[in-house]
Scaffold this motif. Structure first.
Motif, mmCIF file in Angstrom:
data_model
loop_
_atom_site.group_PDB
_atom_site.id
_atom_site.type_symbol
_atom_site.label_atom_id
_atom_site.label_comp_id
_atom_site.label_asym_id
_atom_site.label_seq_id
_atom_site.Cartn_x
_atom_site.Cartn_y
_atom_site.Cartn_z
ATOM 1 N N ALA A 55 22.372 53.229 -16.746
ATOM 2 C CA ALA A 55 21.070 53.103 -16.732
ATOM 3 C C ALA A 55 20.467 53.949 -15.443
ATOM 4 N N GLU A 126 17.069 51.266 -6.966
ATOM 5 C CA GLU A 126 17.922 52.192 -7.596
ATOM 6 C C GLU A 126 16.736 52.894 -8.614
ATOM 7 N N ARG A 128 15.944 54.631 -11.773
ATOM 8 C CA ARG A 128 16.483 54.595 -13.342
ATOM 9 C C ARG A 128 16.166 55.983 -13.897
ATOM 10 N N ASN A 141 16.469 52.057 -26.375
ATOM 11 C CA ASN A 141 17.097 51.331 -25.662
ATOM 12 C C ASN A 141 18.542 51.945 -25.066
ATOM 13 N N LEU A 142 18.522 53.092 -25.306
ATOM 14 C CA LEU A 142 19.543 53.998 -24.809
ATOM 15 C C LEU A 142 18.812 55.117 -23.719
ATOM 16 N N SER A 144 19.909 57.808 -22.369
ATOM 17 C CA SER A 144 19.895 59.015 -22.812
ATOM 18 C C SER A 144 20.618 59.356 -24.017
#
Lengths: 332, 332, 332, 332
Positions: A55, A126, A128, A141-142, A144
């Motif tokens: 992620a 962080e 994303r 929901n992936l 890449s």
């Protein structure tokens, strides 16, 4: 029952790992072209990479250095508050090394070290990963798209760190980071702690502390990356062989952790594991599984014994590794 | 950043599920002989079972009943203290149904219901599975041996529950149980919440609330069991077909959850999923993935459209299921 | 027993297939970058390719043409003598179209056509693939290295050809080519031969003749390429989706042939199958398996019904394909 | 080209294998309960079994004997005519041992031996397996239903036979049986033939002749059974371990044959391989692949070295096996 000690949840997961490499170009080739990771940033002797399912913007940093080994190990806190709590506790216990502005893709980070001396840091903010047109997945929901280039590792999974006092480092991880102990190898009727596997979550382990048989300093045994299927590990073996990359052990199955593994060395010399299988620990009162000499045997459930180098070799390398007969890196 | 709301960790995992079945003998055959679970206890119209990787003594209860559906859904608390905290909060919010002495294999349990009316309970004390000579694994960290009988499901994974007000039940699970929202299907520009996937841990979901298109009461869409490899799901399809068991959909891959699935009906009529793949949610600030009509399409990433029955049929069954053309259970 | 007719062994295997494509550049991209084949030669509107496990220099030829469809289908004879025998027999039977000097990578070829009019040729001399440094495998018995690029299909496997008279074409293949009949779909109490699967070897089929429901001429239903594992077909589905390539059906399992399949259309419009599983036919007195309407059902053992387009669409395309709702090719 | 020697097609496939076992009950348990075969017949100290995909009524015969080893190896002829031709040729060459009425499930068989002395026979008439209600598959083209019991091996695949003169036995198989040579290990610049892999069909090999380092007589190295997926071999390893059965080597991948293997010993002592992968040889002018000392290395492409026992141990056993450290059979 009132004595049950509630688990701490201040660390969420292993966030990023820095590997030191004397062969940065070849290491970059290994992780990008052979393992299929994406290089997201490069600057001043370092390259930042990630797996297609990570992620975060960056989860692996390769840094040119005279010798192989592990650099900074970054843990992600569960919340800003948790970050402050852990920083305070680490500082109070004498392990703190102060705050930094954070590495590429991370916000303010509290630097510290474990008793052995491995450099670590804790952060919450962080970046994303933001896919480009070329890397956007058709799955919302992936993070890449599946690269279908080389092994195509999904995400970083865990580290195995060598140390001189397993009990001290294990206790440090439990007490100050709040990691849960899931498995242990203990020899001599419980007198000698050989290795301990710990995790901040139901993942079986995100760090293992294992005894350094050569009494080195803050060395790395291996860094592991996840693939979804056991078949992906077999396919990885085919790919490593076709690329002339040395396979030290596996594909095979550990008894402790039930992990399905393959161990290789990246060109810089660091041991890399391609990993799948294992099991999730969901029970809050899970009793750590303890293996003694007889139980554990060679640590292999099936698939061929681990070679002497598996015990002898780590990074940075030390004299006495003559047991390592295999070439570290010799692509034709 | 000080506004970041720290996650609650009071619920550890889905502990056990009770399925109601009008055909208890056939349901028992399905879960034991076809799916490979172990029957650990039987008493007064109920049978208790578990997968070979379930740590608990019992994780599935089959109870004879006039109609199929879901009985009590048991969640395991993270600690005795967490149990007390959740019980108090649920009670205060008007969802409490009082304490029980616990079902087989469980200690004191606090009974409650969700807004839709599904019966639930929360407990901490759990009997760990004690293998017999016949069921002891050669792996010290595996609760019982791999059965190699039928599908050989590893453990229970999740539930999908139908409800009339998804938002209310989703909010209940978030606020009172502390589950995290990982994915959602929201139609009409965000006005209509169709389904929400929630979890107490990095597992993608352990419960999904999905709208009941027939406005039934506290119905079950499906109960899912985990296998380790996608190949195991394919093998399950072979086994179900050889046993004359209807496969409603799959093997195929969902877009939401990335789950690799197969849906069947157990003989009592409850929809059962054999499940693998999906992904872990490790980031503490994970933004729930939201799918609208266009994004989501049929909910299938690849592998064949879901039939009308997938939307229409649930347990207990209701009039208007004429879209279900396939036999519920017709082994030759 | 003396009446047992000895099988002919004059044809060894399907040697090469030519596909016609109105979008040659995109077709080349599909087979090279998505499926992972190697382009070995290009000349005058055609490109020659092969899978990493194909022994020959070229097994797939893509030729620019106004409409999609199958061009020349090349069968390899078992010996020079067998080539002469078959050429004589085909000529005598009126199917011969004379000798050619052979296409790229092939020696003298006898051209002929099947009763439907599909162009075929038979040859014996074949150029074996000579790997370059870049494509040489570390396995001495693998013609070229596993590419680890996209799907990485291993080799060509089979063709399904449409025809107006299945019985005539099937009998032709049996009598004049010596192929063995392994399966059939026969409707109307044996009166209507719907499809026949034939092979020159223990492979289940290398050609299928299936009835053309639109009474077209010498059309192609699909061209299939082999991958070793069912998991590779699942992985292919992930890769096709990530590349925006339409998947018409599967991954799923046929009942006839037991093939594990995925059907897609290459950009030129030809249906392509990624194929694994199935079974070998070793028994010399194997009784062809015959499926009637009831036995066969939809042709699917599990995994989702075949869409109307599977029956309606073939190349070259014909009017009346309105049942095909899905986009033929729409990569982002 | 006119000199091309046409291949003989008189042998169709390996038909059945007899294993001798000093522990018939335990061997029966191994093949039936652990590997998932069906016992179809029992009589006078022998049991006949088959895999669910074997077309014949019986393909493995277990016979009680004082020592382990291979009994009669039965090859199926391609036709009654081929049987007569081979019988005549074998007789003329001095290898014939006369006709028998055939073993269970087989018609008249011509008995012979190879130069080493392994007992063989050739037959054509074979009883096809007739499933019972309990064993009938829902797939019309599958001889019997997938058992989903233990490993569930599909069919017998091949044998490796030890001999004192590999060249003589290999030439015998080529000349008199018409098998094709697909791979060879040849040491000392071609002077020493270590092993040869041969097949009557595109299967990579159905028999291997390998040098007997102990100069025994007509010994068996291993008997192999096929499973469809590499994942099935991994699953087999899990199952063997759970049953306390010794795994000598693998799961791993050979370089020669590309076979994905696991070697175990059945309780009687015979080495058994669970096998998948490999490749088909379709080209009629396939040049046998030859490996010398350097090429071949240990014979392993990846997955852990073969132990000394792999070279030293065969059945019947001979003195000097002290290199075999592992227990032959010790289920708890």
């Amino acid at each position: 029952m009132t004595e049950f000690r509630e688990p701490l949840h201040d660390v969420a997961h292993l966030g990023a790992v820095e590997l030191l490499t004397p062969k940065p170009e070849q290491s970059r080739w290994f992780f990008r072209d052979v393992l299929g990771m994406e290089v997201v940033h490069e600057e001043a002797g370092s390259a930042w990479l990630r797996g297609y399912g990570d992620a975060a913007a960056a989860t692996l940093k390769l840094t040119a250095a005279p010798a192989a080994g592990v650099g900074t190990i970054a843990w992600r806190a569960s919340s800003p508050q948790a970050l402050q709590r852990r920083a305070a506790a680490l500082d109070a216990a004498g392990f703190g090394d102060g705050w930094s502005n954070g590495d590429y893709g991370r916000g303010p980070s509290f630097r510290f070290h474990d008793p052995e001396g491995h450099r670590m840091e804790l952060y919450f903010v962080e970046q994303r990963y933001q896919p480009s047109e070329a890397t956007r997945s058709t799955l919302k929901n992936l993070p890449s798209r599946y690269p279908a280039r080389g092994v195509s590792v999904r995400r970083i999974d865990h580290l195995a760190l060598l140390c001189n006092d397993v009990a001290a480092n294990r206790a440090f991880a439990q007490e100050l980071l709040g990691l849960r102990l899931h498995e242990q190898v203990v020899f001599d009727d419980g007198a000698t702690e050989i290795g301990s596997w710990l995790s901040p979550s139901p993942l079986h382990h995100q760090v293992a502390y294992v005894v350094d048989v050569k009494a080195g300093h803050a060395r790395l045994h291996h860094f592991a990356m996840w693939v979804d299927e056991r078949e992906d590990v077999l396919r990885a073996a085919d790919i490593l062989r076709e690329n002339g990359v040395f396979i030290e052990a596996g594909p095979a199955k550990h008894n402790n952790s039930q992990g399905f593994y393959l161990y290789s060395y990246e060109p810089g010399g660091n041991r890399v594991e391609i990993y799948s299988g294992s099991f999730l620990v969901l029970a809050p009162d899970f009793e750590p599984v303890r293996w003694n000499e007889a139980d554990r045997g060679t640590g292999v459930y099936w698939g061929g014994a681990l070679p002497a180098s598996f015990l002898q070799y780590a990074t940075p390398d030390m004299p006495g590794d003559d047991a390592v007969a295999a070439p570290l890196f010799d692509p034709h």
